[in-house]
Structures are given as C-alpha cells and as structure tokens.
Design a protein around this motif. Sequence first.
Motif, PDB file in Angstrom:
ATOM      1  N   MET A  91       0.843  -1.204   0.000  1.00  0.00           N
ATOM      2  CA  MET A  91       0.000   0.000   0.000  1.00  0.00           C
ATOM      3  C   MET A  91       0.871   1.243   0.000  1.00  0.00           C
ATOM      4  N   ARG A  92       1.931   1.185   0.772  1.00  0.00           N
ATOM      5  CA  ARG A  92       2.787   2.363   0.950  1.00  0.00           C
ATOM      6  C   ARG A  92       3.643   2.643  -0.289  1.00  0.00           C
ATOM      7  N   ALA A 130      -1.127   6.235   0.491  1.00  0.00           N
ATOM      8  CA  ALA A 130      -1.147   5.659   1.836  1.00  0.00           C
ATOM      9  C   ALA A 130      -1.036   6.752   2.888  1.00  0.00           C
TER      10      ALA A 130
END
Length: 145
Positions: free
Chosen positions: A33-34, A65
């Motif tokens: 996600m990051r 994110a």
Amino acid sequence: MKSEPDSYSIDDLERDGTEPWDGIRNYQARNMMRDDMKVGDKVFFYHSSCKQPAIVGLARIASKAYPDATQFDPNSKYHDPKSSPEEPRWVLVDVKFERQLKRPIPLTELKQHPALDDFQLNKRGNRLSIFPVSKQHWDLILSLE
DNA sequence: GCCAACGTTGGC
DNA sequence: GCCAACGTTGGC
C-alpha cells in the motif's frame, strides 16, 4: 484486495462509495500500500471466508497511503499499543467503488484455468489480503466475466 | 539468531 | 470443524 463479506462486502462499498481500507496489520501488505499503490490503480474486490469465495467487483485506489487511525484507538480491535501518531506503524489507502462484476467469478473457476496457476489466489497457503495482479491475469480474469 | 509454540487465515 | 500454511512471539 480481499475482504470477508460478513464484515465488509462489495455491496457495502457500493453503498459507501469510498472507504478507508483499515485494519491491515501485515507488513508485506502494508508495504504494498505504501510503496506500490497509486491513485487510480485498478483493484479486484475478492470475497474470502464465505460460502462462495469469488472476485465480485472492481474498485480503484483513491488515495495515497496515510496512517490508519484505528491503530491509535484503544477501543479498536486494530489498536496497536506500540504505534504512535509521531511514528505510525500502519497505513491504509482509500478504496473507491467502481462496479460490480456482471457475475461473481468463483475461486473454483479461477482454479480451472492453467494460465492462472501462478495467480496468487490459486496458490496454496495464500494469506496475503493484498497482492498485485499482472496485466495478463487481469485481462484473462475480466474476460471470464 | 534459532526455533518451538502459538495464533490467524481461509479453503474445504 | 478441520487442517495446512505461515507470520509472530519469546525463551534461550
């Protein structure tokens, strides 16, 4: 992205429109996600741990994110006492509803396609709730709709 | 740093 | 409810 329909289904996402994808407490998933997700990225919405596990809809990543607020909330089941707002450990992205598939594509059907042998859902012991889908797999799966 | 114990996921 | 897979924890 996987979700248990009993806790959050594609119908819930359709109703809500956009939803912060909270509660991810796995480093691999967090890192994806990051580091890998971009606004506008396309998402398969998968129902897991239910009568008919299946890909049921399409969504898009709607934010970069940012810290998952539930980690700071002592009353949340996602609370992480080792995390702090100064140094958040967990992040989430917003997910935006796009559409339901014309029909759910069940896991049993995905398993029947040799070209999807190395698709992560088809692998034994697959426990990641978020994982990337190659363009080839994406196109093939959508063609089954 | 190893590894056993334990907990969770998720299909069946 | 069972069980395989696998991540996490904690003792050493």
